[in-house]
Design a protein around this motif. Structure first.
Motif, PDB file in Angstrom:
ATOM      1  N   UNK A  50      56.840  46.842  21.039  1.00 27.20           N
ATOM      2  CA  UNK A  50      55.495  46.660  21.613  1.00 27.20           C
ATOM      3  C   UNK A  50      55.608  46.199  23.073  1.00 27.20           C
ATOM      4  N   UNK A  51      54.842  46.880  23.922  1.00 29.70           N
ATOM      5  CA  UNK A  51      54.877  46.486  25.343  1.00 29.70           C
ATOM      6  C   UNK A  51      53.487  46.140  25.851  1.00 29.70           C
ATOM      7  N   UNK A  52      52.498  46.695  25.176  1.00 31.48           N
ATOM      8  CA  UNK A  52      51.122  46.472  25.645  1.00 31.48           C
ATOM      9  C   UNK A  52      50.556  45.181  25.055  1.00 31.48           C
ATOM     10  N   UNK A  53      49.939  44.402  25.916  1.00 34.42           N
ATOM     11  CA  UNK A  53      49.359  43.119  25.498  1.00 34.42           C
ATOM     12  C   UNK A  53      48.230  43.326  24.484  1.00 34.42           C
ATOM     13  N   UNK A  54      47.457  44.406  24.641  1.00 34.80           N
ATOM     14  CA  UNK A  54      46.322  44.651  23.743  1.00 34.80           C
ATOM     15  C   UNK A  54      46.802  44.901  22.297  1.00 34.80           C
ATOM     16  N   UNK A  56      49.580  43.756  21.019  1.00 36.75           N
ATOM     17  CA  UNK A  56      50.061  42.449  20.558  1.00 36.75           C
ATOM     18  C   UNK A  56      48.884  41.574  20.107  1.00 36.75           C
ATOM     19  N   UNK A  57      47.849  41.568  20.928  1.00 34.24           N
ATOM     20  CA  UNK A  57      46.650  40.781  20.647  1.00 34.24           C
ATOM     21  C   UNK A  57      45.950  41.255  19.363  1.00 34.24           C
TER      22      UNK A  57
END
Lengths: 92, 154
Positions: A50-54, A56-57
Motif C-alpha cells: 500500500x502506498x496511497x494514504x486513502x 490506508x485510511x
C-alpha cells in the motif's frame, strides 16, 4: 406385644409424609439473533504494498467499524443477560 | 411414593380413604367390640390379638397412605404453580428476545451506515489526502501489529 407393635407403626406412618421432590427444570433462554453467537472478527491488515494514504485510511476506518460492531455485540450481551436474569428471578 | 405419580387422583384418593376407613373400623371392632362377641364364641378368643395386630397394621397403612397422598397432592400443586410460572417466564423471555433483536438490528444498521459515510468522505477527499502523505512499510508494519494485537491464548 400389641403395645410394641403400636410403637413400631409410628415411624412407618410418619415415613408416609416424606416427599419425593419433582424436579422442574427451566429451559435456558435462547438468543433470537444468531449473529450474537458469532465471535468478533479479526481486524483487517494493511497490505505492505500500500502506498496511497486513502487506502490506508480506508482500512483503518473499516477496523474502527469492526470495533464498534463488536462493542455493540458485547453491550447487547450484557443487556440480554440482565434482562433475562430479571425475568428468571420472577419465577422464584 | 413416586409410584403415586402413575395413578389418577380420584382412584388414588378412593383407595387411600378405603384403606383408612377399613383400618379405623377394624381397629375399633378388634379393641372394643370383639371381646364381647368372643364371650359368646370362646374358641375364637385366642385370635383376638392377631386380629388386633392385623387391624392396627391396616390402620397404619391407611394413615401412611393418607400422609403420602396429602404430601403428593401438595407437591403436585406446587409443581403446577411452578410450571405455570415457568411457562409465563419462557413466553416473556421470547418476547424480550424479539425486542432485543429488533433493537440490535437498528443499532447495527446505524453503525454500518455511519461507516459508509466515513468511507465516502475518504473517497471525496482522496486527492487532498494522497497529495502530501507518503506511506512507508514501517508505518504499515506498526499499524498491522497493533491490529493483530498481543498473542493471547484462546
Amino acid at each position: 406385644m400389641i403395645k410394641y407393635f403400636l410403637i413400631l407403626t409410628v415411624p412407618v406412618i410418619l415415613s408416609g409424609c416424606l416427599a419425593t421432590p419433582v424436579p422442574v427444570v427451566p429451559k435456558f433462554p435462547q438468543v433470537a439473533d444468531q449473529e450474537m453467537m458469532q465471535p468478533c472478527l479479526n481486524l483487517k491488515l494493511t497490505p505492505l504494498e500500500t502506498t496511497r494514504m486513502s487506502d490506508f485510511l480506508g482500512i483503518v476506518a473499516d477496523n474502527y467499524k469492526e470495533y464498534h460492531e463488536c462493542r455493540q455485540k458485547v453491550d447487547d450481551w450484557i443487556k440480554w443477560y440482565n434482562v433475562q436474569k430479571k425475568n428468571y428471578e420472577t419465577v422464584k | 411414593m413416586w409410584l403415586l405419580h402413575l395413578l389418577p387422583d380420584a382412584f388414588l384418593e378412593f383407595i387411600v380413604n378405603a384403606v383408612l376407613v377399613l383400618g379405623v373400623v377394624l381397629t375399633l371392632l378388634s379393641f372394643f367390640v370383639l371381646k364381647y362377641i368372643f364371650k359368646f364364641i370362646p374358641p375364637l378368643a385366642p385370635y383376638r390379638t392377631p386380629i388386633q395386630i392385623v387391624s392396627v397394621a391396616i390402620l397404619a397403612t391407611g394413615i401412611y397412605f393418607k400422609g403420602g397422598y396429602s404430601t403428593e397432592m401438595i407437591w403436585r400443586e406446587k409443581v403446577r404453580e411452578v410450571e405455570a410460572k415457568l411457562a409465563e417466564s419462557e413466553q416473556k423471555s421470547q418476547e424480550l428476545n424479539t425486542e432485543l433483536a429488533a433493537e440490535r438490528k437498528k443499532k447495527q444498521k446505524v453503525i454500518r451506515e455511519y461507516a459508509v459515510t466515513v468511507r465516502d468522505r475518504i473517497v471525496e477527499k482522496e486527492k487532498i489526502i494522497n497529495a502530501d502523505c507518503k506511506i512507508i512499510p514501517e508505518i504499515i508494519n506498526i499499524v498491522n501489529d497493533a491490529a493483530r494485537g498481543a498473542p493471547v491464548e484462546k
